[in-house]
Design an enzyme around this catalytic site. Structure first.
Site, short mmCIF file in Angstrom:
data_model
loop_
_atom_site.label_atom_id
_atom_site.label_comp_id
_atom_site.label_asym_id
_atom_site.label_seq_id
_atom_site.Cartn_x
_atom_site.Cartn_y
_atom_site.Cartn_z
CB THR A 22 63.40 6.71 -20.80
OG1 THR A 22 63.47 7.10 -19.43
CG2 THR A 22 64.43 7.45 -21.60
CD GLU A 23 64.20 8.54 -26.13
OE1 GLU A 23 63.33 8.75 -26.99
OE2 GLU A 23 65.14 9.32 -25.90
CG LEU A 24 56.76 6.81 -25.81
CD1 LEU A 24 55.65 6.89 -26.87
CD2 LEU A 24 56.17 7.21 -24.46
CD1 TRP B 53 60.46 7.45 -28.78
CD2 TRP B 53 58.55 8.60 -28.59
NE1 TRP B 53 60.76 8.66 -28.21
CE2 TRP B 53 59.60 9.39 -28.08
CE3 TRP B 53 57.24 9.12 -28.58
CZ2 TRP B 53 59.38 10.68 -27.56
CZ3 TRP B 53 57.06 10.40 -28.06
CH2 TRP B 53 58.11 11.16 -27.55
#
Lengths: 406, 460
Positions: A143-145, A298
């Site tokens: 999730t979300e890098l 990220w």
């Protein structure tokens, strides 16, 4: 010989309805809002972009290749609200030029709070992708890098993934470039792909910005930037939200026409090609190891967790929801489990972010609430009700058992 | 500057605003002559003491002008001099209330209303566009009054005009560049001084009759406000909410109206734990602080309180302030059966206000119509999280607060409960709110006012 690697993130949360402390019905999600947003984005983005990319894949007879990461809950919403999007993804999968990545089914932050729950959600997601598209995800994106060494180690331990993706943040790379395949520290098999944030953001954020000195960005110009990497990189990893096409960058910015012409200009140079993340991993050996002791993501300029875990409300909400895990799982009630898991979606915590709130920017644009405080109040009211339902479910079980005994 | 109340003895936000603005302007080197009606109400007599000769030294003006500079705050107000006019004007009085006051004073003083004054004033007022000559004549008449046995006009409107006549007298003696009038009671004075001296007039709208009385406006007051706004060269509104009312209800062109937000004085003191007198320590306190009157929405506060009490018990609701609805609200609380949970403190002076802020867990301002609302800023300054109605000017400048429609009792109660139930919410609101409020300084407001003055003086 840079290989251009596109991966698109497709995700929408189940938004909560307005839920006050006086509400007691166990319906938490705003069916109407979720349906209308899903349909709106489908028309502006998913359907148009899918058709365009499908056409490109067919035109270049397999030389144009892309990857998607579809969360479990966006798939649920497509099935429910706009099944026509499902059939375009089916068509994409059938071309054989599209790879699907693995992630947590609920787009959750479970990695940070519950290893067991984290693995269960990855497995649920893998099963769903296999059932729908007949392929088993080989590359994992969190999730979300969100990423650190521990994550890479635990993903390698799972055994089902060959690669993992994260942000090519400057402070983890140092002098190195994101245009190579790396190996996470402590892993022996897993390979690491890093997002080229400069080129990715040229498309995702700057494309329609008229004050940008490179405006307007043409496919030709972008291809020339990729050609510059030739001889000094294995890959160019362009990772972005799928909503970039038509939603973040509106159609009138020319984003679709840019994407239509891009393969042609990239493939003009004989050394260039397109590869999916899995194919990159098969083609290239890691050039170095990357050490990420602290968590990165990220998001924003900070590339950290502060968008989801930056204030006392967010931290409290997250702790409270994972505190419920044991209780929820003991009830063996699928409905409670599904509700609890949908509440884990990272967006709920993103809405509570007070960073930049007064300035009003992207955080506000994607926020269905008037303020982060409203979103926290709503979330906590829902969570309180969920907790009550768990306790009631035990109470009922006890009564049933008692009546059996007597 | 024409005003009508000044701290420490104030009944609302206006005095605080005048205090903050003049202080900031004075620090910027602007010289201000602040004209005040001298309060004669016995409750307010301390205010007179503040200006008494023992503490203050008269300036070189003639004694009838009553020039003082305050020694204790001499530095801060180095450039501000005060002039007072004997009048029982209070900013939030109604005509009926005022009539009662006048009768009382008359009985006490057993004085006779000076016939000549009434006649001259009548003459000045009858020619609706109060002509300069008439005003000068009126001012000559009032000059004969002796302050000790001050004579009072027959009703509030006459009193407003008597104040104006005094102001004209002062205006002819003093030297200044701009006339700055605060709210309707000083508008006639502002117009009069402007017509006599030819100096540019700014009217500062802190509230309008529509805010105070809803749709049941007092025609006379509305007319005074309207005349003041039309006669002014520039209008300062305390929020866009007020600016819209000025444009739509008073028929003023938008380019004449500028918005200058109020500020708040920095509170450097740290939060000290006080003993919660009469309230157990484990009890939460929700605070209403303001006049108990229609405009402030006290009944919505009570209705929300009842809803809150359905869910949680360890909470007390404190209503600090007085007002024309006080008795009705006390009765209403009793009828709702929550009388034991609602405490009324009456009007609080600044020290007690500090104390009550230090006790409060949440400050609620459910105003039906609030041109600005300085109190939430003060609450934030005291580390108290706030819940304000969306129908307030201050909601235009604050983001780290809870907002609700004043009529939405359910949502109001929902948010009050959330603050009491979830400590992280209170913590985050407090931290961010306190940080945000530091940006709202009076110096910013003073700078804007100066710019407006400069703009006007260039035109002259």
């Amino acid at each position: 010989m840079p290989s251009v690697c596109f991966y698109f993130q497709v995700h929408q949360p189940f938004r909560l309805r307005h839920y006050t402390v006086f509400d007691h019905t166990p319906r938490y999600f705003d069916e109407f809002k979720n349906a209308s947003i899903c349909r709106k984005v489908a028309n502006k983005c998913y359907l148009t972009a899918n058709r365009l990319l499908l056409d490109a894949i067919r035109r270049y007879e397999g030389r144009f290749r892309i990857a998607y990461s579809l969360t479990g809950i966006i798939l649920e919403q497509f099935e429910k609200y706009c099944p026509e999007v499902m059939s375009t993804f089916d068509a994409l999968a059938e071309t054989g030029c599209v790879e699907f990545l693995g992630e947590t089914y609920y787009h959750s932050l479970s990695f940070l709070y519950s290893p067991a729950e984290f693995i269960e959600q990855i497995q649920k997601h893998t099963e769903t992708i296999q059932r729908l598209y007949g392929q088993r995800p080989r590359v994992f994106r969190n999730t979300e890098l969100i990423y650190n060494n521990t994550l890479a180690e635990s993903i390698e331990k799972l055994g089902s993934f060959d690669g993992i993706i994260t942000e090519g943040a400057d402070h983890i790379l140092g002098y190195r470039s994101s245009n190579f395949v790396y190996r996470p520290v402590g892993c022996s098999r897993l390979k690491l792909l890093l997002k080229n944030y400069a080129l990715s953001d040229d498309i995702a954020f700057r494309f329609g910005n008229r004050t940008w000195q490179e405006y307007p960005l043409t496919a030709e110009k972008f291809a020339s930037w990729i050609n510059r990497i030739n001889g000094n990189g294995q890959c160019v990893n362009l990772f972005m939200d799928y909503e970039t096409f038509g939603e973040h960058q509106w159609e009138d910015t020319g984003i679709f026409s840019f994407m239509y012409h891009l393969p042609e200009h990239v493939l003009k140079h004989p050394d260039n090609n397109f590869k999916t993340p899995g194919e990159l991993i098969d083609s290239y050996e890691p050039v170095d190891t990357i050490d990420v002791p602290h968590i990165i993501s990220w998001a924003d300029t900070e590339r950290d967790l502060s968008a989801w875990l930056g204030n006392a409300m967010q931290s409290n909400a997250l702790h409270e929801i994972y505190k419920l895990e044991k209780l929820i799982k003991q009830t063996r009630n699928d409905e409670l489990l599904a509700d609890w898991r949908k509440l884990q979606t990272s967006d709920h915590f993103y809405y509570m972010c007070t960073k930049y709130f007064s300035d009003g920017d992207v955080h506000k644009y994607f926020n269905p609430y008037e303020s982060p405080y409203d979103s926290y109040i709503n979330f906590m009211n829902v969570l309180t009700n969920l907790k009550e339902r768990c306790n009631q479910s035990f109470y009922r079980d006890d009564k049933r058992r008692l009546s059996k005994i007597s | 500057m024409l005003g009508w109340e000044f701290p420490p003895y104030i009944s609302g936000g206006l005095g605080t605003a005048c205090h903050g603005l003049t202080k900031a302007m004075s620090e910027m080197g602007v010289e201000i002559i602040f004209v005040l009606p001298k309060p004669v109400d016995s409750n307010m007599s301390t205010h007179v003491k503040m200006l008494s000769p023992q503490q203050c030294r008269p300036r070189n003006r003639e004694s009838s002008g009553k020039a003082f500079s305050l020694t204790d705050v001499e530095k801060e107000f180095a450039n501000v001099s005060f002039r007072t006019i004997a009048t029982p004007l209070t900013p939030y009085g109604t005509p009926e209330f005022y009539q009662k006051k006048i009768d009382e004073i008359r009985r006490q003083k057993a004085g006779q209303v000076q016939q000549t004054l009434d006649e001259t004033l009548g003459a000045a007022l009858s020619g609706k566009e109060a002509s300069a000559q008439a005003w000068i004549r009126a001012s000559e008449t009032v000059a004969y009054e002796s302050d000790s046995s001050g004579q009072y006009g027959g009703d509030m409107y006459a009193e407003v005009h008597r104040y104006a006549a005094h102001a004209v007298r002062l205006g002819m003696q003093e030297d200044f560049d701009v006339i700055h009038a605060h709210d309707w009671m000083t508008y006639p004075a502002g117009i009069a001084v402007a017509s006599v001296t030819g100096k540019p007039l700014v009217v500062h709208v802190h509230s309008t009759e529509f805010d105070r009385s809803g749709e049941h406006v007092n025609r006379m007051i509305y007319d005074i406000e309207r005349r003041g706004m039309h006669a002014a060269d520039r209008i300062i509104a305390v929020s866009y909410l007020t600016r819209n009312i000025i444009i739509s209800r008073y028929g003023i062109f938008g380019d004449k109206v500028e918005v200058v937000y109020n500020g708040v004085e920095q509170n450097g003191e740290s939060r000290v734990a006080f003993n919660k007198v009469g309230i157990r320590n484990d009890e939460k306190i929700v605070l209403f602080l303001g006049r108990i009157t229609m405009q402030k929405g006290p009944e919505y506060f009570l209705m929300a309180a009842r809803k809150v009490l359905e869910e949680i018990d360890n909470v007390k609701f404190v209503m600090a302030g007085t007002g024309d609805m006080m008795h009705r609200i006390i009765e209403m609380a009793a009828q709702m059966g929550i009388g034991h949970k609602v405490l009324f403190t009456g009007f609080l002076h600044s020290k007690d206000v500090e104390k009550v802020y230090q006790m409060a867990d949440l400050y609620v301002m459910p105003s039906v119509s609030e041109p600005f609302g300085i109190a939430p800023l003060e609450a934030l300054n005291h580390d108290v999280p706030v819940l304000i109605s969306k129908q307030s000017g201050v909601s235009e400048v604050l983001t780290h607060v809870l907002k609700v429609d004043f009529w939405d009792i359910n949502e109001m109660a929902n948010k009050i409960i959330a603050v009491l139930k979830y400590p992280p919410l209170q913590l985050t609101l407090r931290e961010h709110g306190n940080f945000e409020v530091r940006r709202l300084r009076w110096s910013g407001a003073a700078e804007k006012c100066l710019k407006i003055y400069e703009g006007m003086l260039q035109h002259v």
